[in-house]
Design an enzyme around this catalytic site. Structure first.
Site, short mmCIF file in Angstrom:
data_model
loop_
_atom_site.label_atom_id
_atom_site.label_comp_id
_atom_site.label_asym_id
_atom_site.label_seq_id
_atom_site.Cartn_x
_atom_site.Cartn_y
_atom_site.Cartn_z
N CYS A 2 -3.84 -0.59 -2.74
CA CYS A 2 -4.40 0.59 -3.16
C CYS A 2 -3.87 0.95 -4.55
O CYS A 2 -2.83 0.54 -5.02
CB CYS A 2 -4.05 1.70 -2.12
SG CYS A 2 -2.40 2.01 -2.15
N CYS A 27 0.97 -1.09 0.17
CA CYS A 27 0.03 -0.18 -0.10
C CYS A 27 1.00 1.17 0.03
O CYS A 27 2.14 1.18 -0.14
CB CYS A 27 -0.92 0.01 1.15
SG CYS A 27 -2.28 0.97 1.15
N CYS A 76 4.29 0.50 -8.24
CA CYS A 76 4.94 -0.65 -8.15
C CYS A 76 4.51 -1.67 -9.36
O CYS A 76 3.89 -2.65 -8.78
CB CYS A 76 5.01 -1.32 -6.87
SG CYS A 76 5.63 -2.69 -6.87
#
Length: 138
Positions: free
Chosen positions: A81, A9, A88
């Site tokens: 998220c 996240c 990433c």
């Protein structure tokens, strides 16, 4: 050998922390579970409180940078998220890179009870997704 899962996240403060605690609790010792953030900011106390409502204690968990895990292999790297997914898009040592999008409960405004309800709602969504993951293998 345990399968390894990394939840990612942005802040590693709520969604990924709750996912880590829920998978560990629901799957027992089937998985080696970690969580990290692209920009860790510390464990959100409301995440701890709503997890405690399910008798899951995540208070000893702490925010970690995804860089701490960069050289480690995981069967699943799961972004929880949209910002983490965008930051990433690839993980060098992931068997599978998966995206589960959940609203950020930390941005909820209003009275304390409304903020807690936002955390509960996201916790319950993550729990349902993890239960489906465990029953279907993703």
């Amino acid at each position: 050998m345990k399968r390894r899962v990394l939840f990612l996240c942005t802040g590693n403060s709520a969604r990924s922390q709750m996912a880590e605690g829920l998978l560990r609790y629901l799957a027992g010792d089937q998985f080696d579970v970690c969580s990290a953030g692209t920009r860790p900011v510390g464990l959100n106390p409301r995440a701890v409180e709503v997890m405690q409502e399910l008798q899951i204690d995540i208070s000893a968990q702490h925010s970690k940078s995804m860089g701490e895990f960069a050289d480690q292999a995981f069967e699943y790297v799961i972004t929880v998220c949209d910002r983490a997914k965008d930051s990433c898009p690839r993980w060098p040592h992931a068997g599978r890179l998966v995206h589960w999008s959940f609203e950020d409960p930390a941005v909820a405004l209003g009275p304390a009870e409304e903020q807690h309800q936002a955390f509960r709602a996201v916790r319950d969504q993550i729990k349902a997704r993890i239960e489906a993951f465990l029953s279907t293998g993703l």
